[in-house]
Design an enzyme around this catalytic site. Structure first.
Site, PDB file in Angstrom:
ATOM      1  N   PHE A  13       0.823  -1.204   0.000  1.00 36.25           N
ATOM      2  CA  PHE A  13       0.000   0.000   0.000  1.00 36.25           C
ATOM      3  C   PHE A  13       0.857   1.254   0.000  1.00 36.25           C
ATOM      4  O   PHE A  13       2.040   1.219   0.331  1.00 36.25           O
ATOM      5  CB  PHE A  13      -0.909  -0.001   1.235  1.00 36.25           C
ATOM      6  N   CYS A  14       0.209   2.350  -0.325  1.00 37.66           N
ATOM      7  CA  CYS A  14       0.832   3.673  -0.347  1.00 37.66           C
ATOM      8  C   CYS A  14       1.530   3.949   0.985  1.00 37.66           C
ATOM      9  O   CYS A  14       0.923   3.690   2.021  1.00 37.66           O
ATOM     10  CB  CYS A  14      -0.237   4.727  -0.597  1.00 37.66           C
ATOM     11  N   PRO A  15       2.717   4.496   1.015  1.00 35.90           N
ATOM     12  CA  PRO A  15       3.543   4.869  -0.124  1.00 35.90           C
ATOM     13  C   PRO A  15       4.569   3.795  -0.490  1.00 35.90           C
ATOM     14  O   PRO A  15       5.603   4.130  -1.060  1.00 35.90           O
ATOM     15  CB  PRO A  15       4.239   6.139   0.376  1.00 35.90           C
TER      16      PRO A  15
END
Lengths: 76, 130
Positions: A13-15
Site C-alpha cells: 500500500f501507499c507509499p
C-alpha cells in the site's frame, strides 16, 4: 548502455510502491528504464506527480487486469 | 520548489505514526528538507529492543494492522532518512524521562534535541503535529 528493470511492488500500500521506485531510481543510471508494477490505485496518480516534481521522464502508464504498469526513465 | 517541513510526533497510536512517516518519507524523497521531532509517547518505539506494536486508535488503524503490505512506520522513517536525508530527532526531555541515552536509540535517530534548537531550525518552515 542503459538497462531496463522491473520492480514488482504488487500488494503493498501507499507509499510502499513509490518508495520502492525511489529506492531503485537512486541506484539506477541515467537513461535506465524502470517499470513499476503496483496493485495500489493511488500509485497511478502519485508516481507521475513525483516524476514530474523531481524531473524524470514518464514513458507510459497502463492498467492490465488488476496491475498498474508504470514505466519511467531516469533523466538525471 | 522544495519546502521545509518540520514534523512533531507526540502520539503513540498507529494511525498518527503511520501518517507522519508517510509524509516524512514522501516529502524527503521528493527533495523537501524534513526534520521529525519525536517526543512523548512516540519516542519509546525508537528505543532499541522495543517490540510492542503501536495500538490502533480506530477502524483504519485496526484494518492496517491486519493488512499485509502496509509499510511499517519505522521502515518509512528510515527510508526518509536514507533516501531523503530527513533528520529524525529524539526529544531530549522525553529521553530524560525514559532515562535513556543516545546509544539506546535506533541508529537512524540523530542527536538528542531540545525544543529551543528544534524551534529555531523550524523557522520559516511548515510545522505538522501528530
Amino acid at each position: 548502455m542503459s538497462e531496463s528493470k522491473i520492480i514488482d511492488a504488487c500488494n503493498t500500500f501507499c507509499p510502499g510502491p513509490l518508495m520502492e521506485l525511489i529506492t531503485y531510481m537512486k541506484q539506477a543510471n541515467v537513461g535506465d528504464t524502470l517499470e513499476l508494477l503496483s496493485t495500489d490505485n493511488g500509485t497511478a496518480s502519485d508516481v507521475p506527480e513525483w516524476i514530474n516534481k523531481v524531473g524524470h521522464e514518464m514513458i507510459s502508464s497502463e492498467k492490465v487486469g488488476e496491475v498498474w504498469h508504470i514505466k519511467v526513465r531516469k533523466t538525471k | 520548489m522544495s519546502q521545509k517541513i518540520q514534523i512533531v510526533c507526540v502520539s503513540g497510536t498507529r494511525e498518527k505514526l503511520q501518517m507522519a512517516a508517510m509524509i516524512a518519507s514522501v516529502a524527503a524523497a521528493t527533495g523537501d528538507e524534513v526534520a521529525v521531532f519525536f517526543s512523548m509517547n512516540a519516542l519509546p518505539y525508537f528505543v532499541k529492543g522495543h517490540t510492542e506494536d503501536a495500538s490502533a486508535e480506530g477502524e483504519l488503524g485496526a484494518l492496517m494492522a491486519q493488512q499485509k503490505g502496509v509499510p511499517p512506520f519505522k521502515q518509512l522513517f528510515k527510508q526518509a532518512a536514507e533516501l531523503g536525508e530527513a533528520k529524525l530527532l529524539p526529544c531530549s526531555m522525553a529521553m530524560d524521562i525514559l532515562k535513556i541515552t543516545e546509544n539506546e536509540l535506533d541508529s537512524e535517530l540523530g542527536p538528542p534535541t531540545g525544543l529551543t534548537r528544534f524551534l529555531s531550525d523550524a523557522e520559516g518552515g511548515q510545522l505538522l503535529t501528530f
